[in-house]
Design an enzyme around this catalytic site. Structure first.
Site, PDB file in Angstrom:
ATOM      1  N   ARG A  29       0.819  -1.222   0.000  1.00  0.00           N
ATOM      2  CA  ARG A  29       0.000   0.000   0.000  1.00  0.00           C
ATOM      3  C   ARG A  29       0.852   1.270   0.000  1.00  0.00           C
ATOM      4  O   ARG A  29       0.455   2.278   0.583  1.00  0.00           O
ATOM      5  CB  ARG A  29      -0.954   0.034   1.201  1.00  0.00           C
ATOM      6  CG  ARG A  29      -2.091  -0.951   1.131  1.00  0.00           C
ATOM      7  CD  ARG A  29      -3.116  -0.557   0.086  1.00  0.00           C
ATOM      8  NE  ARG A  29      -4.073  -1.614  -0.146  1.00  0.00           N
ATOM      9  CZ  ARG A  29      -5.245  -1.727   0.480  1.00  0.00           C
ATOM     10  NH1 ARG A  29      -5.603  -0.831   1.343  1.00  0.00           N
ATOM     11  NH2 ARG A  29      -6.050  -2.715   0.196  1.00  0.00           N
ATOM     12  N   ARG A  33      -3.505   6.463   0.920  1.00  0.00           N
ATOM     13  CA  ARG A  33      -4.099   7.630   1.585  1.00  0.00           C
ATOM     14  C   ARG A  33      -3.203   8.335   2.590  1.00  0.00           C
ATOM     15  O   ARG A  33      -3.526   9.432   3.023  1.00  0.00           O
ATOM     16  CB  ARG A  33      -5.410   7.205   2.266  1.00  0.00           C
ATOM     17  CG  ARG A  33      -6.507   6.909   1.278  1.00  0.00           C
ATOM     18  CD  ARG A  33      -7.608   6.070   1.897  1.00  0.00           C
ATOM     19  NE  ARG A  33      -7.098   4.736   2.184  1.00  0.00           N
ATOM     20  CZ  ARG A  33      -7.821   3.757   2.723  1.00  0.00           C
ATOM     21  NH1 ARG A  33      -9.068   3.956   3.062  1.00  0.00           N
ATOM     22  NH2 ARG A  33      -7.272   2.570   2.945  1.00  0.00           N
ATOM     23  N   ARG A  42      -6.440  11.316  -6.328  1.00  0.00           N
ATOM     24  CA  ARG A  42      -7.723  10.610  -6.218  1.00  0.00           C
ATOM     25  C   ARG A  42      -8.883  11.587  -6.393  1.00  0.00           C
ATOM     26  O   ARG A  42      -9.880  11.278  -7.044  1.00  0.00           O
ATOM     27  CB  ARG A  42      -7.832   9.883  -4.875  1.00  0.00           C
ATOM     28  CG  ARG A  42      -8.964   8.859  -4.864  1.00  0.00           C
ATOM     29  CD  ARG A  42      -9.168   8.214  -3.512  1.00  0.00           C
ATOM     30  NE  ARG A  42      -9.726   9.151  -2.546  1.00  0.00           N
ATOM     31  CZ  ARG A  42     -10.062   8.846  -1.307  1.00  0.00           C
ATOM     32  NH1 ARG A  42      -9.876   7.614  -0.854  1.00  0.00           N
ATOM     33  NH2 ARG A  42     -10.565   9.750  -0.492  1.00  0.00           N
ATOM     34  N   ASP A  79      -6.589  -2.865  -7.896  1.00  0.00           N
ATOM     35  CA  ASP A  79      -7.152  -3.525  -6.717  1.00  0.00           C
ATOM     36  C   ASP A  79      -7.477  -4.968  -7.041  1.00  0.00           C
ATOM     37  O   ASP A  79      -7.772  -5.293  -8.205  1.00  0.00           O
ATOM     38  CB  ASP A  79      -8.417  -2.808  -6.227  1.00  0.00           C
ATOM     39  CG  ASP A  79      -8.736  -3.194  -4.789  1.00  0.00           C
ATOM     40  OD1 ASP A  79      -8.175  -2.575  -3.869  1.00  0.00           O
ATOM     41  OD2 ASP A  79      -9.512  -4.152  -4.583  1.00  0.00           O
ATOM     42  N   TYR A 156     -14.679 -12.113  -0.713  1.00  0.00           N
ATOM     43  CA  TYR A 156     -15.389 -10.857  -0.998  1.00  0.00           C
ATOM     44  C   TYR A 156     -16.586 -11.093  -1.915  1.00  0.00           C
ATOM     45  O   TYR A 156     -17.639 -10.481  -1.761  1.00  0.00           O
ATOM     46  CB  TYR A 156     -14.432  -9.838  -1.639  1.00  0.00           C
ATOM     47  CG  TYR A 156     -13.418  -9.285  -0.655  1.00  0.00           C
ATOM     48  CD1 TYR A 156     -13.734  -8.216   0.170  1.00  0.00           C
ATOM     49  CD2 TYR A 156     -12.149  -9.848  -0.543  1.00  0.00           C
ATOM     50  CE1 TYR A 156     -12.808  -7.712   1.079  1.00  0.00           C
ATOM     51  CE2 TYR A 156     -11.219  -9.352   0.364  1.00  0.00           C
ATOM     52  CZ  TYR A 156     -11.552  -8.287   1.175  1.00  0.00           C
ATOM     53  OH  TYR A 156     -10.651  -7.806   2.077  1.00  0.00           O
TER      54      TYR A 156
HETATM   55  O1  CP3 Z   1       0.184   0.590  -3.281  1.00  0.00           O
HETATM   56  C1  CP3 Z   1      -0.307  -0.554  -3.422  1.00  0.00           C
HETATM   57  O2  CP3 Z   1      -0.197  -1.445  -2.573  1.00  0.00           O
HETATM   58  C2  CP3 Z   1      -0.918  -0.898  -4.754  1.00  0.00           C
HETATM   59  C3  CP3 Z   1      -2.345  -0.918  -4.850  1.00  0.00           C
HETATM   60  C4  CP3 Z   1      -3.215  -1.868  -4.051  1.00  0.00           C
HETATM   61  C5  CP3 Z   1      -4.477  -1.467  -3.538  1.00  0.00           C
HETATM   62  N1  CP3 Z   1      -5.115  -2.574  -3.050  1.00  0.00           N
HETATM   63  C6  CP3 Z   1      -4.996  -0.099  -3.583  1.00  0.00           C
HETATM   64  C7  CP3 Z   1      -6.080   0.280  -2.671  1.00  0.00           C
HETATM   65  C8  CP3 Z   1      -3.075  -3.229  -3.766  1.00  0.00           C
HETATM   66  C9  CP3 Z   1      -1.887  -4.153  -4.019  1.00  0.00           C
HETATM   67  C10 CP3 Z   1      -4.309  -3.661  -3.161  1.00  0.00           C
HETATM   68  C11 CP3 Z   1      -4.579  -5.057  -2.764  1.00  0.00           C
HETATM   69  C12 CP3 Z   1      -5.810  -5.365  -2.029  1.00  0.00           C
HETATM   70  N2  CP3 Z   1      -7.058  -4.813  -2.181  1.00  0.00           N
HETATM   71  C13 CP3 Z   1      -5.918  -6.401  -1.085  1.00  0.00           C
HETATM   72  C14 CP3 Z   1      -4.811  -7.353  -0.697  1.00  0.00           C
HETATM   73  C15 CP3 Z   1      -3.842  -6.744   0.252  1.00  0.00           C
HETATM   74  C16 CP3 Z   1      -4.396  -6.513   1.629  1.00  0.00           C
HETATM   75  O3  CP3 Z   1      -4.596  -5.341   1.960  1.00  0.00           O
HETATM   76  O4  CP3 Z   1      -4.596  -7.487   2.358  1.00  0.00           O
HETATM   77  C17 CP3 Z   1      -7.250  -6.407  -0.611  1.00  0.00           C
HETATM   78  C18 CP3 Z   1      -7.816  -7.344   0.441  1.00  0.00           C
HETATM   79  C19 CP3 Z   1      -7.957  -5.408  -1.315  1.00  0.00           C
HETATM   80  C20 CP3 Z   1      -9.413  -5.080  -1.224  1.00  0.00           C
HETATM   81  C21 CP3 Z   1      -9.642  -3.717  -0.736  1.00  0.00           C
HETATM   82  N3  CP3 Z   1      -9.311  -2.565  -1.434  1.00  0.00           N
HETATM   83  C22 CP3 Z   1     -10.226  -3.314   0.490  1.00  0.00           C
HETATM   84  C23 CP3 Z   1     -10.720  -4.271   1.552  1.00  0.00           C
HETATM   85  C24 CP3 Z   1     -10.246  -1.928   0.508  1.00  0.00           C
HETATM   86  C25 CP3 Z   1     -10.861  -1.035   1.554  1.00  0.00           C
HETATM   87  C26 CP3 Z   1     -10.121  -1.037   2.823  1.00  0.00           C
HETATM   88  C27 CP3 Z   1      -8.837  -0.259   2.738  1.00  0.00           C
HETATM   89  O5  CP3 Z   1      -7.771  -0.807   3.065  1.00  0.00           O
HETATM   90  O6  CP3 Z   1      -8.921   0.899   2.352  1.00  0.00           O
HETATM   91  C28 CP3 Z   1      -9.623  -1.470  -0.688  1.00  0.00           C
HETATM   92  C29 CP3 Z   1      -9.388  -0.073  -1.090  1.00  0.00           C
HETATM   93  C30 CP3 Z   1      -8.041   0.317  -1.574  1.00  0.00           C
HETATM   94  N4  CP3 Z   1      -7.229  -0.424  -2.373  1.00  0.00           N
HETATM   95  C31 CP3 Z   1      -7.403   1.569  -1.324  1.00  0.00           C
HETATM   96  C32 CP3 Z   1      -6.178   1.547  -2.008  1.00  0.00           C
HETATM   97  C33 CP3 Z   1      -5.175   2.663  -2.108  1.00  0.00           C
HETATM   98  C34 CP3 Z   1      -7.997   2.727  -0.544  1.00  0.00           C
HETATM   99  C35 CP3 Z   1      -9.077   3.314  -1.373  1.00  0.00           C
HETATM  100  C36 CP3 Z   1      -9.169   4.795  -1.271  1.00  0.00           C
HETATM  101  O7  CP3 Z   1      -8.305   5.517  -1.800  1.00  0.00           O
HETATM  102  O8  CP3 Z   1     -10.171   5.239  -0.691  1.00  0.00           O
END
Ligand code: CP3
Length: 347
Positions: A29, A33, A42, A79, A156
């Site tokens: 990540r 944010r 964003r 994602d 999911y």
């Molecule tokens: O920088 C990075 O890591 C690259 C991008 C990336 C994102 N999600 C962007 C993201 C990667 C590799 C992921 C993987 C992801 N997404 C996983 C596996 C890794 C982990 O965290 O266990 C999972 C389970 C998800 C599903 C997901 N996406 C959830 C549950 C959520 C909401 C909760 C949270 O952590 O915010 C997201 C949203 C998400 N994915 C954001 C980002 C930057 C935040 C969204 C926003 O900007 O509001």
């Protein structure tokens, strides 16, 4: 005379099994944010999903942490839930809460999903982001693509949202294993096709995120974590012999050993539920290890962050190691703590 050209990409060297004096580093990540520049991009995109599907802006946010910190790897901005969407599930994000999807629990629901082969039209912008990044990244930075593992993506798709214990997915596994297996199979096929396109577009490494592997019982772990990972890795390596693969069966605990022995990954990413010393002793002799600083230390910072960072580096110094966190950096982490961590690693 033969000339030996050594790869300048430290991540690739670690993935080839080399022990380096300073471990290469990136963070789960790392585009997100906690960075004000991410929040600005964003806002420009409108929302999270529009950002994922906009190749120019997704390229920009992928590069932001590279510019700010000089990480050794960039991870594609996307994602894991884009695959369900490309299969035909509805997907939206509720701000402050997380993802929502239409649910798959019956044969009729399965009938609403398209074939794995049809995902590319929806995912074409993601492949374009990968192509953009191959020319935009510094020569020494490795480009990592990724996908969710079938079990984690299924949790999911079945629940229609994130769940603390993945209970709806476990229930479907027990109550209608035919539908559950059909869903796992569809996701596995789509994941292989998705990762293959990312590799063709220029991803040098791909990472498989099994974020909820820890809730599988020992038997279910073999069948629904290890087996689909073997299938994905075997097919990709046959098609792309040079690609490097990182597996992340988060929360696998003692089963990390079975995973590392059975799945032909080039690196296993470990979370904080296992100690660095344990992972160095039990996993590192077999493969490169990625991890495993407690990500909450990036929120609290200070001397504890520095000493724990040094402890992780020290624990893994006897073998191939990529420094990373146990899980993703959280939005409340002050960006200057990342610099503090990097100074502790790089000196
Ligand atoms: O920088 C990075 O890591 C690259 C991008 C990336 C994102 N999600 C962007 C993201 C990667 C590799 C992921 C993987 C992801 N997404 C996983 C596996 C890794 C982990 O965290 O266990 C999972 C389970 C998800 C599903 C997901 N996406 C959830 C549950 C959520 C909401 C909760 C949270 O952590 O915010 C997201 C949203 C998400 N994915 C954001 C980002 C930057 C935040 C969204 C926003 O900007 O509001």
């Amino acid at each position: 005379m033969m000339t030996v050209t050594q790869c300048t990409k430290t991540i690739m060297r670690a993935l080839n099994g080399e022990t380096l004096p300073t471990p290469p580093v990136w963070m789960m990540r790392q585009a997100g944010r906690y960075l004000p520049e991410y929040m600005a991009t964003r806002a420009q995109a409108g929302d999270f999903l529009s950002l994922c599907y906009n190749p120019d802006l997704a390229t920009e946010v992928t590069l932001q942490p590279i510019r700010r910190y000089g990480f050794d790897a960039a991870i594609l901005f996307a994602d894991i839930l884009l695959v369900p969407q490309a299969l035909g599930a509805d997907l939206w994000f509720v701000t402050g809460e997380g993802p929502r999807l239409s649910t798959i629990t019956t044969e009729q629901d399965m009938g609403k999903l398209g074939p794995a082969e049809d995902i590319h039209e929806t995912l074409a912008p993601i492949y374009q982001t990968v192509r953009n990044l191959t020319s935009a990244l510094p020569a020494e930075t490795t480009l990592i693509g990724f996908a969710g593992a079938p079990w984690t993506v299924a949790t999911y798709m079945i629940a229609g949202r994130g769940t603390p214990d993945q209970a709806p997915a476990h229930a479907l596994m027990r109550e209608n294993v035919v539908v559950f297996d059909a869903l796992m199979d569809r996701i596995t096929k789509a994941t292989i096709l998705y990762l293959a396109e990312q590799i063709k577009a220029g991803a040098e490494v791909v990472k498989i995120f099994d974020s909820w592997a820890g809730s599988l019982s020992a038997q279910a772990f073999d069948r629904y974590c290890i087996a689909p990972h073997i299938e994905i890795v075997t097919v990709l390596k046959a098609q792309f012999p040079d690609v490097k693969i990182i597996g992340f069966p988060r929360g696998a605990a003692g089963k990390y050993i079975d995973y590392t022995v059975q799945v032909d990954v080039d690196c296993v990413a470990v979370d904080t539920a296992v100690s660095s010393a344990w992972a160095a002793e039990n996993l590192q002799p077999k493969t490169c290890v990625q991890g495993n600083l407690d990500q909450t230390l990036l929120v609290s910072g200070g001397d504890k962050l520095v000493s724990e960072t040094k402890r992780v580096v020290e624990a893994f110094k006897g073998g191939a190691h990529i420094f990373n966190l146990g899980h993703g950096i959280t939005p409340d982490a002050p960006p200057e703590n990342v610099s503090l961590m990097l100074e502790a690693i790089r000196g």
